[in-house]
Design a protein around this motif. Structure first.
Motif, PDB file in Angstrom:
ATOM      1  N   ILE A 170      -6.451   8.770   2.715  1.00 50.18           N
ATOM      2  CA  ILE A 170      -6.546   7.733   1.686  1.00 50.18           C
ATOM      3  C   ILE A 170      -6.627   6.366   2.350  1.00 50.18           C
ATOM      4  CG2 ILE A 170      -5.381   6.643  -0.273  1.00 50.18           C
ATOM      5  CD1 ILE A 170      -4.039   9.317  -0.842  1.00 50.18           C
ATOM      6  N   GLY A 171      -7.706   5.648   2.088  1.00 47.53           N
ATOM      7  CA  GLY A 171      -7.833   4.286   2.597  1.00 47.53           C
ATOM      8  C   GLY A 171      -8.487   4.176   3.949  1.00 47.53           C
ATOM      9  N   GLN A 225     -10.263  -0.945  -2.166  1.00 48.18           N
ATOM     10  CA  GLN A 225      -9.602  -2.231  -1.968  1.00 48.18           C
ATOM     11  C   GLN A 225     -10.623  -3.361  -1.950  1.00 48.18           C
ATOM     12  OE1 GLN A 225      -7.277  -0.870   1.623  1.00 48.18           O
ATOM     13  NE2 GLN A 225      -5.680  -2.108   0.686  1.00 48.18           N
ATOM     14  N   ALA A 258     -11.638  -1.252   7.061  1.00 51.47           N
ATOM     15  CA  ALA A 258     -11.406  -1.444   5.630  1.00 51.47           C
ATOM     16  C   ALA A 258     -10.886  -2.842   5.326  1.00 51.47           C
ATOM     17  CB  ALA A 258     -10.424  -0.388   5.114  1.00 51.47           C
ATOM     18  N   ILE A 263      -2.743   3.227  -5.502  1.00 52.61           N
ATOM     19  CA  ILE A 263      -3.029   4.125  -4.390  1.00 52.61           C
ATOM     20  C   ILE A 263      -2.508   5.533  -4.683  1.00 52.61           C
ATOM     21  CG2 ILE A 263      -2.843   4.435  -1.894  1.00 52.61           C
ATOM     22  CD1 ILE A 263      -4.151   1.793  -2.724  1.00 52.61           C
ATOM     23  N   ASP A 312     -11.252   6.743  -1.293  1.00 50.76           N
ATOM     24  CA  ASP A 312     -11.390   5.291  -1.130  1.00 50.76           C
ATOM     25  C   ASP A 312     -10.758   4.588  -2.329  1.00 50.76           C
ATOM     26  OD1 ASP A 312     -12.183   2.690  -0.701  1.00 50.76           O
ATOM     27  OD2 ASP A 312     -14.305   3.042  -1.143  1.00 50.76           O
ATOM     28  N   PRO A 313      -9.648   3.860  -2.144  1.00 49.10           N
ATOM     29  CA  PRO A 313      -9.034   3.132  -3.252  1.00 49.10           C
ATOM     30  C   PRO A 313      -9.879   1.952  -3.726  1.00 49.10           C
ATOM     31  CG  PRO A 313      -7.535   3.311  -1.374  1.00 49.10           C
ATOM     32  CD  PRO A 313      -8.894   3.688  -0.897  1.00 49.10           C
ATOM     33  N   GLU A 338      -4.398   8.710  -6.073  1.00 50.30           N
ATOM     34  CA  GLU A 338      -5.203   9.577  -5.220  1.00 50.30           C
ATOM     35  C   GLU A 338      -4.397  10.762  -4.687  1.00 50.30           C
ATOM     36  OE1 GLU A 338      -7.355   6.828  -2.588  1.00 50.30           O
ATOM     37  OE2 GLU A 338      -7.164   5.418  -4.249  1.00 50.30           O
ATOM     38  N   PHE A 359       0.815  -1.214   0.000  1.00 49.03           N
ATOM     39  CA  PHE A 359       0.000   0.000   0.000  1.00 49.03           C
ATOM     40  C   PHE A 359       0.849   1.265   0.000  1.00 49.03           C
ATOM     41  CE2 PHE A 359      -2.712   3.243   1.849  1.00 49.03           C
ATOM     42  CZ  PHE A 359      -3.991   2.937   1.402  1.00 49.03           C
ATOM     43  N   LEU A 419      -2.053   8.417   4.878  1.00 48.05           N
ATOM     44  CA  LEU A 419      -2.256   7.127   4.218  1.00 48.05           C
ATOM     45  C   LEU A 419      -2.700   6.072   5.217  1.00 48.05           C
ATOM     46  CD1 LEU A 419      -1.689   6.648   1.144  1.00 48.05           C
ATOM     47  CD2 LEU A 419      -0.503   8.632   2.057  1.00 48.05           C
ATOM     48  N   GLY A 420      -3.806   5.398   4.930  1.00 47.97           N
ATOM     49  CA  GLY A 420      -4.222   4.246   5.722  1.00 47.97           C
ATOM     50  C   GLY A 420      -5.281   4.548   6.751  1.00 47.97           C
ATOM     51  N   THR A 477      -3.760  -2.135  -7.376  1.00 47.87           N
ATOM     52  CA  THR A 477      -4.504  -0.961  -6.938  1.00 47.87           C
ATOM     53  C   THR A 477      -3.541   0.213  -6.895  1.00 47.87           C
ATOM     54  OG1 THR A 477      -5.985  -2.313  -5.585  1.00 47.87           O
ATOM     55  CG2 THR A 477      -5.954   0.039  -5.137  1.00 47.87           C
TER      56      THR A 477
END
Length: 334
Positions: free
Chosen positions: A127-128, A146, A176, A272, A143-144, A275, A55, A104-105, A270
């Motif tokens: 993000i995520g 996933q 998530a 990431i 929202d990626p 984004e 990720f 991130l995350g 994906t």
């Protein structure tokens, strides 16, 4: 390309590095471009390693693309491998000197919401985070999807399984990742209603290869022969388990050449980093909004895909059909 993971030093030294946003130890934050090279400032919090083959690395590739695209307009800075207790401090430090702060995350969700509320004039993007989360006045949620990648991973695992049993290993029991496990099962059942899907396992650490290996061994021991995952460096332990037990796994979100490791039956991809590019592009254009944006196959430029290694044409066709049904909205994932 070979990567050498950075190591986090002792807590005191790491705290000092973080406070200064320097490039020492585990807190890495070099300016990407000459000092004061841009009118706009963007700071990005990477909780994990930029070379995690997962990720964070996928996101970092987009960070690099954005820095190159906006050279002379935007000055970027970053910090990586930050412990959870330091998220808020890192975000505050960025917020005091940035126009846009990106985290991130989903593990950063609580911290970024708290800091965004303290700095209402600064733009933030997460993000995520939770797919059903709500943006605030100055916080955008990206929202990626996933979940889409996990759905495709589950479908691929079911179609490739010779034992009609598959499993999923996640890095942490975050909303998530739990959702990804559910979508993995949905995808597997959509591809083959008779397939058995083992209960998901959560390692507790996205980068712990030893623990991920034990989880994978347990699943292979329970009868699975193809596994899905949402891990970073931890998937290397799963690959070791697969090689030892004659099983396989679906890699990603960073794809590698098929055959480079025979433990991988394929890869979900994906992007990431797209984004980070999206947020920065809109910042530069002056039309950035605190919005919830869902990327993936339904986005105007798709950022999810799946690549299979040595699968027959019928399997690939079934997966292409499922991708088309997701793109059209016939199948929805969340």
């Amino acid at each position: 390309m070979a990567h050498t993971p950075l190591r986090r030093p002792a807590a005191l030294a790491a705290g000092a590095c973080l406070a200064l946003l320097t490039g020492c130890g585990g807190a890495s934050s070099a300016q990407d471009g000459p000092k004061d090279s841009g009118d706009l400032k963007v700071g990005v919090l990477f909780p994990g390693s930029l070379s995690d083959d997962g990720f964070m690395e996928s996101a970092y590739r987009g960070y690099q693309r954005a820095a190159k695209t906006h050279t002379g307009k935007v000055a970027f800075s970053k910090v990586e491998q930050v412990q959870a207790a330091d998220y808020e401090q890192a975000l505050v430090r960025f917020a005091t000197g940035s126009d846009l702060v990106i985290s991130l995350g989903g593990q950063t969700d609580a911290a970024v919401r708290k800091v965004a509320a303290r700095f209402p004039k600064v733009k933030f993007a997460e993000i995520g985070g939770p797919a059903d989360g709500k943006p605030t006045a100055n916080l955008a949620l990206y929202d990626p999807q996933q979940a889409q990648a996990a759905f495709l991973s589950g479908a691929a695992a079911a179609l490739l399984s010779k034992k009609d049993t598959v499993g999923f290993v996640g890095g942490a029991e975050l909303p998530a990742i739990v959702n990804a496990a559910q979508e993995f099962e949905r995808g597997a059942k959509e591809a083959d209603a008779k397939v058995k899907v083992l209960a998901p396992q959560y390692v507790g650490d996205f980068n712990d290869a030893a623990k991920a290996k034990q989880s994978a061994l347990a699943d292979y021991g329970a009868g699975a022969d193809v596994l899905g995952q949402v891990l970073n460096l931890g998937h290397k332990g799963m690959a070791q388990a697969a090689t030892g037990r004659g099983g396989s796994l679906i890699g990603g979100p960073v794809a590698h050449d098929c055959g480079s490791d025979k433990a991988y039956a394929g890869y979900v991809e994906t992007d990431i980093g797209a984004e980070i590019e999206y947020a920065t592009d809109h910042l530069v254009k002056g039309n950035w909004k605190a919005e919830a944006v869902h990327f993936g196959l339904t986005f105007e430029t798709p950022h999810n895909d799946i690549v299979l290694c040595d699968a027959d044409a019928s399997v690939k066709k079934k997966l292409d059909d499922l991708k088309a049904r997701i793109t059209s909205g016939e199948i929805t994932t969340r």
